[in-house]
Scaffold this active site. Structure first.
Site, PDB file in Angstrom:
ATOM      1  N   LYS A 228       2.684  -1.015   2.614  1.00 12.64           N
ATOM      2  CA  LYS A 228       3.110  -1.745   1.420  1.00 12.64           C
ATOM      3  C   LYS A 228       4.064  -2.888   1.754  1.00 12.64           C
ATOM      4  O   LYS A 228       4.597  -2.986   2.861  1.00 12.64           O
ATOM      5  CB  LYS A 228       3.763  -0.782   0.424  1.00 12.64           C
ATOM      6  N   ARG A 262       0.776   9.905   1.015  1.00 10.92           N
ATOM      7  CA  ARG A 262      -0.464   9.219   0.629  1.00 10.92           C
ATOM      8  C   ARG A 262      -0.625   8.009   1.550  1.00 10.92           C
ATOM      9  O   ARG A 262       0.210   7.093   1.532  1.00 10.92           O
ATOM     10  CB  ARG A 262      -0.392   8.792  -0.843  1.00 10.92           C
TER      11      ARG A 262
END
Length: 282
Positions: A228, A262
């Site tokens: 991210k 995740r």
């Protein structure tokens, strides 16, 4: 380091215990996911990715058909269903013991995905974008992943004001939402603090530093930081170069008691879990 407090959830009639953290592999059936290596818009590609991730140690596969990257295009319910259902059906058929999660904020998509073989609902909006979601989860009696977010994927990055600090804001959100969820008949709940969603770069790291505060809810905590912008912006790199940074942040999250990671890269996340577990204090 924090050890899981004998937390468990029921999936497909079986009790899944968090004796050690689990790894959730990401399979995106979208053409515009922020990390292009995770885009599996064809069923055969998604099936190949599922096989690879399961072999590498993924315990859950998260299937999504609506990109949640900042500013993502809106997708109709019809198109979302057309993207995810064939993938869920095919993976369920080939790997019936695999635990599949549907990444959606729409109750209709959630219900049809559960009917197709998914066993968990992963909702980035925590029920905020579909008033029927909590009731539907209660009816389906499946585990629900509640993520913290404000607004929509199109507006969330303009909603980053937390007068009492981001962690306090996240905890207040979960306190309210948890009660709503339980009152609607929900059973098994997992919380996700939503790194990258309605949070500035600095707020993401503030939340990571204070992640242990979320154990107050005595619920499994999912952390999703894989490749991210909180990593790429800090290191001034692109998502293709962010695997090492992802592993470092995942390790910190594990040390603070995260029960689910995740990720796009299952093998490396499983290695993080194995090595971190070796330093666990009993």
């Amino acid at each position: 380091m924090r050890k899981s407090n004998n937390l468990s959830i029921k999936i497909k009639g079986k009790l899944v215990e968090f004796n050690e953290p689990l790894v959730m592999g990401i399979i995106n059936t979208t053409p515009d996911s922020f990390y292009n290596q995770s885009r599996k818009i064809y069923v055969d590609d998604a099936l190949f990715q599922a096989k690879k991730m399961l072999k590498e140690g993924a315990k859950i596969l998260d299937i999504g058909g609506y990109s949640s990257r900042p500013g993502a295009d809106h997708v109709s319910i019809k198109e979302e269903l057309e993207r995810v259902l064939p993938v869920i059906e095919e993976i369920s058929s080939k790997y019936p013991d695999a635990i599949l999660s549907i990444d959606t904020f729409r109750s209709e998509v959630a219900e049809k995905s559960i009917d197709a073989g998914a066993a968990i609902i992963n909702d980035i909006s925590g029920g905020s974008l579909d008033e029927n979601m909590y009731n539907k989860v209660g009816q389906l009696a499946v585990p629900y992943i509640m993520m913290h977010m404000r607004g929509t994927p199109q507006t969330m990055q303009t909603l980053t004001d937390y007068p009492n600090g981001v962690t306090h804001g996240v905890m207040h959100y979960f306190s309210d939402k948890k009660n709503e969820f339980l009152n609607a008949g929900g059973l098994d709940l997992i919380i996700d603090p939503g790194f990258g969603f309605a949070k500035t770069l600095d707020q993401n790291y503030e939340l990571l530093r204070e992640l242990e505060m979320l154990h107050e809810f005595n619920l499994p905590i999912l952390v999703g930081v894989s490749r991210k912008s909180m990593i790429t912006k800090k290191l001034k790199i692109n998502s293709e170069e962010a695997l090492n940074g992802t592993s470092i942040i995942n390790t910190i999250a594990l040390q603070k008691g995260a029960q689910i990671l995740r990720v796009h890269d299952v093998k490396e996340a499983v290695e993080c879990v194995k090595l971190t577990q070796e330093t666990l204090l009993f």
